[in-house]
Design an enzyme around this catalytic site. Structure first.
Site, PDB file in Angstrom:
ATOM      1  CE1 TYR A 260      -2.659  -3.317   1.227  1.00 41.69           C
ATOM      2  CE2 TYR A 260      -4.319  -1.605   1.037  1.00 41.69           C
ATOM      3  CZ  TYR A 260      -3.976  -2.935   1.106  1.00 41.69           C
ATOM      4  OH  TYR A 260      -4.950  -3.883   1.057  1.00 41.69           O
TER       5      TYR A 260
ATOM      6  CG  ASP B  90      -1.577 -20.165   2.649  1.00 37.65           C
ATOM      7  OD1 ASP B  90      -0.937 -19.810   3.652  1.00 37.65           O
ATOM      8  OD2 ASP B  90      -1.113 -20.899   1.778  1.00 37.65           O
TER       9      ASP B  90
ATOM     10  CG  ASP C 279      -7.546  -4.492   2.905  1.00 33.44           C
ATOM     11  OD1 ASP C 279      -8.683  -4.404   3.387  1.00 33.44           O
ATOM     12  OD2 ASP C 279      -7.193  -3.864   1.892  1.00 33.44           O
TER      13      ASP C 279
ATOM     14  CE  LYS D  11       1.648 -17.701   0.809  1.00 36.99           C
ATOM     15  NZ  LYS D  11       1.176 -19.045   1.112  1.00 36.99           N
TER      16      LYS D  11
END
Ligand code: NAP
Length: 414
Positions: free
Chosen positions: A159, A280, A304, A226
């Site tokens: 972002y 995930d 988000d 991740k």
């Protein structure tokens, strides 16, 4: 002090004490941004409920002095700009503010007003509590097991606005640098973006999440990342999380590994378990075993996604509150958008903004008023007196307008 704003003549300013603790007077001045689209409808509803709750909880001893400031379409009309300097100055000065949703201007030089507000005021944590209210139609079997708070890093990650269009001079220069200097293999016809994740932003976010867990007697903080793929950004976020827990909270925290090695998997009293999960996996964990998660800290993009997925689990964005918090100021906000097709129809659900107001009351330390609102909202939903979004899924519901729903909550305050 301001170019076009006149602060209320009564009420007092909130001050910051050492250690970033707020000193809140009984009559704080709190700026608000009404917002665009459905903003005015839900703001009126929210203000009615918050004022009623404060009045009820403190019998007139405490009172909020509201101060209107501008962003979005109303700012465009008053100032000829979307996000005036006055607005940033007012939030920084009064420390705590609340806002409705804002239209993202097309071609106004902004990626998003919300992102700009967060970055310009260094509101580095996006805090989203996700909990279930009995009676709200929800898509999962056991929504009552959902009760967690997400701390999403707000200032960096993908972002940051560091991206360049395919074919642009900047993109070509960057690709050549990567391929020639760093021996990367980036296709020449790529658009490119950069994902910075710093020690500074990661540690201050995770520190705030752990402090929240301590202050609210929560049992664990889960670092969601991740890192198996993006080792030096997301993986580093996780490592820095464990580091800040050891550096800043050695007495109050224990890692999940230590828990199993030394305590047979059972947390010693008063210790907060620091654990991590790959993003995930975390999505299915929150669906299958939500009760195992309490406070979650995550980089910007994961956070988000997780925030909206979590909100859907308990009945959707209309019920999900949020706040953007930094060391110097906090801005509470509805998490949904401006839903322009419903503007000025007195129709939509104001709960997201009202519950953001609850977070704001808690931030001020006005827990009694916050609890009163939650109980009033819970009772109104259990009476099945709700707005269209809930009524359409709820058999036997009485359909209320946005303003009627607010009055019902005010009348149901504990
Ligand atoms: P949206 O405004 O969130 O609305 C999407 C749908 O969500 C609505 O059509 C409605 O569903 C439901 N909804 C939203 N708020 C609701 C409420 N209070 N009560 C009941 N239902 C509600 O999303 P969007 O249409 O994608 O975005 C519109 C504008 O908002 C854009 O300009 C966007 O940039 C902006 N935006 C602002 C913020 C912010 O300021 N924080 C956040 C997101 C988007 P149904 O049609 O099913 O009734």
């Amino acid at each position: 002090m301001f170019q076009k704003l006149s602060p209320p003549t009564s009420g007092e300013t909130i001050h910051m004490e050492t250690g970033n603790r707020l000193r809140v007077p009984d009559t704080p001045i709190l700026p608000f941004i009404e917002g665009d689209g459905i903003g005015p409808d839900i703001w009126r509803a929210c203000r009615e409920v918050l004022d009623a709750a404060v009045n009820k909880a403190y019998a007139g001893k405490r009172k909020i002095h509201w101060f209107e400031i501008y962003a979005g379409e109303k700012a465009q009309a008053h100032y000829g700009e979307w996000l005036p300097e006055d607005t940033l100055k007012a939030i920084a000065t009064y420390r705590v503010a609340i806002k409705g949703p804002l239209t993202t201007p097309v071609g106004g030089g902004f990626r998003s007003l919300n992102v700009s507000l967060r970055q310009l005021l260094e509101l580095y944590a996006c805090v989203r509590p996700i909990r279930y209210f009995t009676g709200v139609p929800a898509p999962v079997k056991e929504p009552e097991k959902v009760d967690f708070v997400i701390f999403r890093e707000n200032t960096e990650d993908v972002y940051s606005g560091l991206e360049w269009k395919q074919g642009s001079n900047e993109a070509m220069r960057l690709i050549h640098f990567l391929n020639n200097e760093l021996k990367a293999k980036v296709r020449e016809d790529s658009g490119v973006g950069i994902k910075p994740i710093s020690i500074t932003a990661s540690k201050r976010l995770i520190r705030m999440a752990i402090q929240y867990a301590i202050d609210h007697q929560r049992s664990s903080v889960t670092l969601v990342h991740k890192g198996n793929i993006m080792k030096f950004t997301e993986g580093a976020f996780k490592e820095w999380g464990y580091e800040i827990a050891k550096e800043a909270f050695p007495q109050q925290t224990i890692t999940e590994d230590e828990l199993w090695q030394n305590h047979d998997g059972k947390a010693p009293a008063g210790k907060i378990v620091i654990k991590d999960r790959i993003a995930d996996n975390m999505f299915q964990q929150l669906l299958i075993r939500p009760h195992e998660y309490d406070v979650i800290a995550s980089p910007n993009l994961n956070g988000d996604y997780l925030s909206d997925a979590g909100a859907a689990q308990v009945g959707g964005l209309g019920m999900a509150p949020g706040a953007n918090i930094g060391d110097q100021a906090a801005l509470f906000e509805a998490t949904h958008g401006t839903a322009p097709k419903y503007a000025n129809q007195d129709k939509v659900n104001p709960s997201s903004l009202i519950l953001s107001g609850v977070m704001m009351l808690e931030h001020l330390g006005w827990q009694e008023a916050a609890d009163a609102v939650v109980q009033g909202l819970q009772k109104t939903i259990q009476q099945k007196r709700v707005t269209y979004d809930l009524a359409r899924h709820l058999e036997g519901a009485t359909l209320l307008k946005c303003s009627e729903f607010a009055t019902a909550i005010s009348n149901n305050l504990a």
